[in-house]
Design a protein around this motif. Structure first.
Motif, PDB file in Angstrom:
ATOM      1  N   THR A  73       0.828  -1.204   0.000  1.00 43.01           N
ATOM      2  CA  THR A  73       0.000   0.000   0.000  1.00 43.01           C
ATOM      3  C   THR A  73       0.862   1.253   0.000  1.00 43.01           C
ATOM      4  O   THR A  73       0.561   2.232  -0.696  1.00 43.01           O
ATOM      5  CB  THR A  73      -0.941   0.006   1.217  1.00 43.01           C
ATOM      6  OG1 THR A  73      -1.699  -1.209   1.238  1.00 43.01           O
ATOM      7  CG2 THR A  73      -1.903   1.173   1.165  1.00 43.01           C
ATOM      8  N   MET A  76       2.064   1.695  -3.479  1.00 47.27           N
ATOM      9  CA  MET A  76       0.999   2.215  -4.349  1.00 47.27           C
ATOM     10  C   MET A  76       0.833   3.724  -4.201  1.00 47.27           C
ATOM     11  O   MET A  76       0.517   4.427  -5.162  1.00 47.27           O
ATOM     12  CB  MET A  76      -0.337   1.531  -4.039  1.00 47.27           C
ATOM     13  CG  MET A  76      -0.579   0.246  -4.799  1.00 47.27           C
ATOM     14  SD  MET A  76      -2.341  -0.200  -4.872  1.00 47.27           S
ATOM     15  CE  MET A  76      -2.975   0.953  -6.084  1.00 47.27           C
ATOM     16  N   ASP A  77       1.043   4.222  -3.000  1.00 44.97           N
ATOM     17  CA  ASP A  77       0.881   5.655  -2.744  1.00 44.97           C
ATOM     18  C   ASP A  77       2.136   6.459  -3.079  1.00 44.97           C
ATOM     19  O   ASP A  77       2.137   7.689  -2.952  1.00 44.97           O
ATOM     20  CB  ASP A  77       0.506   5.894  -1.279  1.00 44.97           C
ATOM     21  CG  ASP A  77      -0.886   5.378  -0.953  1.00 44.97           C
ATOM     22  OD1 ASP A  77      -1.685   5.227  -1.893  1.00 44.97           O
ATOM     23  OD2 ASP A  77      -1.162   5.103   0.234  1.00 44.97           O
ATOM     24  N   GLY A 213       4.469  -6.769 -10.896  1.00 42.35           N
ATOM     25  CA  GLY A 213       3.757  -5.505 -11.012  1.00 42.35           C
ATOM     26  C   GLY A 213       3.180  -5.320 -12.402  1.00 42.35           C
ATOM     27  O   GLY A 213       2.015  -4.954 -12.567  1.00 42.35           O
ATOM     28  N   GLY A 261       3.969  -2.627  -5.490  1.00 41.04           N
ATOM     29  CA  GLY A 261       3.055  -1.525  -5.209  1.00 41.04           C
ATOM     30  C   GLY A 261       3.402  -0.272  -5.998  1.00 41.04           C
ATOM     31  O   GLY A 261       2.514   0.418  -6.507  1.00 41.04           O
ATOM     32  N   VAL A 264       2.370  -0.844  -9.729  1.00 41.31           N
ATOM     33  CA  VAL A 264       0.908  -0.812  -9.885  1.00 41.31           C
ATOM     34  C   VAL A 264       0.361   0.590  -9.623  1.00 41.31           C
ATOM     35  O   VAL A 264      -0.524   1.074 -10.344  1.00 41.31           O
ATOM     36  CB  VAL A 264       0.249  -1.833  -8.934  1.00 41.31           C
ATOM     37  CG1 VAL A 264      -1.267  -1.661  -8.919  1.00 41.31           C
ATOM     38  CG2 VAL A 264       0.609  -3.263  -9.347  1.00 41.31           C
ATOM     39  N   GLY A 265       0.884   1.251  -8.609  1.00 45.68           N
ATOM     40  CA  GLY A 265       0.366   2.564  -8.236  1.00 45.68           C
ATOM     41  C   GLY A 265       0.640   3.653  -9.240  1.00 45.68           C
ATOM     42  O   GLY A 265      -0.036   4.694  -9.238  1.00 45.68           O
ATOM     43  N   ARG A 272      -9.453   1.503  -9.822  1.00 41.41           N
ATOM     44  CA  ARG A 272      -8.481   2.005  -8.844  1.00 41.41           C
ATOM     45  C   ARG A 272      -9.157   2.414  -7.534  1.00 41.41           C
ATOM     46  O   ARG A 272      -8.620   2.149  -6.450  1.00 41.41           O
ATOM     47  CB  ARG A 272      -7.706   3.185  -9.430  1.00 41.41           C
ATOM     48  CG  ARG A 272      -6.681   3.778  -8.452  1.00 41.41           C
ATOM     49  CD  ARG A 272      -5.917   4.934  -9.050  1.00 41.41           C
ATOM     50  NE  ARG A 272      -5.082   4.489 -10.143  1.00 41.41           N
ATOM     51  CZ  ARG A 272      -3.857   3.993  -9.985  1.00 41.41           C
ATOM     52  NH1 ARG A 272      -3.357   3.873  -8.759  1.00 41.41           N
ATOM     53  NH2 ARG A 272      -3.136   3.631 -11.018  1.00 41.41           N
ATOM     54  N   ASN A 276      -8.066   0.957  -4.003  1.00 44.29           N
ATOM     55  CA  ASN A 276      -7.505   1.822  -2.962  1.00 44.29           C
ATOM     56  C   ASN A 276      -8.312   1.742  -1.670  1.00 44.29           C
ATOM     57  O   ASN A 276      -7.744   1.664  -0.567  1.00 44.29           O
ATOM     58  CB  ASN A 276      -7.454   3.270  -3.453  1.00 44.29           C
ATOM     59  CG  ASN A 276      -6.344   3.519  -4.452  1.00 44.29           C
ATOM     60  OD1 ASN A 276      -5.385   2.753  -4.522  1.00 44.29           O
ATOM     61  ND2 ASN A 276      -6.453   4.582  -5.214  1.00 44.29           N
TER      62      ASN A 276
END
Length: 487
Positions: A73, A76-77, A213, A261, A264-265, A272, A276
């Protein structure tokens, strides 16, 4: 009270329920929520309400699952356009910085070992092992504090800190594993052995994380599932496959899921918003479970036996080892101010990761490992209290803080990645309405539409004849990157 199959659901639910309620109160006083989760676990544990939990291997498993989700996560961010300018600094901090922190702290621990005022007698290798378990900043704590407080920092510090905390666990993990092998076998520490292990961990972790990914992006964008709720679950399965496969080939699973992540992010991804929302909720759940589990694992009365020496080691790490490592790593980057270097030094949060790494010596039955675990736990509490509660204040004191950026919009609407448009908000003022109080009078630019009007707590569907008032908020969709200006 013993944890059994019959009562684990009830007890676990009560723990989570209490943690969330207490964290709401603690947040008002600037207490890190993760620290409160840890304290709740201790309160319900063996020295509190009597829940008996003493399985280091089970705690390690919970930590492995939780960290996989947390790091994914966090990846991703992580926005690549923000990270690229600080990529070199972040990598240096997560590798050389961890190594320097281990060497400095390990040497200090060995130096004070055997003093009359301390109750530890550790060899140099065990001293380095203790230092290695604590040498990385905790990704869960850093991500949680920076994002829950929505901290915005000057000099691009936030992406640097998030990159460091998300990528420095592999180095600390590798040092911990190598030192355990050396101590268990009685062999000598070999620079070649460490270098070879690090190379394998980073190469396999990086390659597998990137490959999965790209595969995850292709799979989610191409597959047609009957229910959109299945897409985040599909991605969750790929996270665990990535971790376990990487670990199987002796790579670093934590690095792999973080890179997964990031890949992908930073790609166009279907569903999405659903993904999320699911991952954010799951991250919070496993952060709570992980910290509660570690709180249950410790016996608080044993912390008193190591409080003196742990306080000494913890203050050395915070005041000397971490700053020296940071200043040394950032020495070539003259554009980074001394205030920024001091702040990065202060954000050396310890949390769940060091405690989880401290379970490895316990499982390997290293002599004195229980004492090492208690020292790491005490230092984690010290770090979360001393550093975690003061990060925002230190940023303001060093004048590195910026106004918080608003996330999302007041209408709760988001656009899919496939739509090449942006949403903006405009608050109407008397000046904007001087040409007329209808949408038709405002001459909205070409390629721009007003989607909704918010007036107080009321939402209105716009039309050209709608009467507008000063203070109304318009939600605008535009093909342009810049915010359209009403004429």
């Amino acid at each position: 009270m013993m944890i059994t199959a019959e009562n684990i659901l009830l007890i676990g639910s009560i723990l989570i329920f209490c943690s969330i309620l207490i964290s709401k109160t603690g947040y008002r006083f600037g207490i890190p929520t993760l620290l409160l989760f840890l304290l709740v676990g201790m309160l319900f544990g063996s020295d509190g309400l009597g829940i008996q939990f003493n399985s280091a291997s089970d705690a390690q498993f919970v930590g492995m699952v939780a960290l996989s989700i947390i790091l994914f996560t966090g990846g991703m961010d992580t926005k690549l356009q923000e990270v690229r300018p600080v990529m070199v600094q972040g990598i240096l901090l997560s590798t050389v910085g961890v190594l320097l922190t281990t060497l400095l702290t390990g040497t200090f621990i060995f130096y004070i070992s055997g003093w009359n005022s301390t109750n530890i007698e550790l060899t140099f290798m065990v001293s380095l092992l203790l230092a290695a378990t604590m040498s990385s900043t905790d990704s869960a704590s850093v991500f949680n504090l920076l994002r829950s407080q929505r901290m915005n920092l000057k000099e691009n510090l936030r992406p640097m800190l998030e990159l460091e905390s998300g990528s420095n666990d592999p180095m600390a993990y590798m040092l911990t594993i190598v030192l355990i092998e050396v101590i268990s076998s009685g062999s000598e520490l070999s620079a070649w052995h460490i270098g070879q292990g690090l190379f394998t961990q980073f190469v396999f972790g990086g390659i597998i994380g990137y490959a999965f990914g790209r595969f995850a992006i292709w799979m989610i964008n191409k597959i047609n599932l009957s229910n959109s709720s299945l897409y985040p679950i599909l991605l969750l399965s790929l996270i665990f496959i990535t971790f376990t496969l990487t670990d199987f080939v002796k790579g670093n699973g934590y690095l792999a899921v973080y890179i997964l992540g990031v890949v992908v992010g930073n790609a166009k991804l279907a569903f999405r918003k659903d993904i999320n929302t699911f991952m954010d909720g799951l991250t919070w759940l496993f952060q709570i479970i992980m910290f509660l589990t570690l709180g249950l694992l410790v016996n608080p009365h044993e912390l008193l036996d190591v409080a003196g020496v742990a306080l000494l080691i913890g203050l050395f790490m915070i005041v000397i080892a971490r700053p020296v490592s940071i200043f040394a790593c950032l020495l070539p980057f003259r554009h980074i101010s001394h205030k920024a270097r001091l702040f990065v030094s202060w954000v050396g949060l310890r949390g769940a990761v060091p405690i989880i790494f401290a379970t490895y010596p316990v499982i390997a039955q290293i002599p004195g490992s229980n004492q090492l675990f208690n020292i790491v736990f005490f230092i984690t509490l010290l770090s979360l209290v001393l550093q975690g509660m003061t990060i925002a204040k230190v940023a303001k004191w060093l004048k590195l803080d910026l106004p918080q950026e608003k996330e999302g919009n007041d209408f709760g609407i988001e656009l899919p990645d496939e739509i090449d448009s942006q949403l903006h908000e405009i608050i109407l003022t008397p000046e904007l309405l001087k040409s007329g109080n209808r949408l038709a009078d405002m001459h909205i630019p070409q390629g721009t539409l007003v989607m909704l009007i918010k007036r107080g707590n009321e939402f209105l569907i716009p039309n050209g004849q709608a009467e507008l008032h000063a203070g109304d908020k318009l939600l605008i969709i535009s093909e342009n990157k810049s915010v359209p200006q009403a004429q």
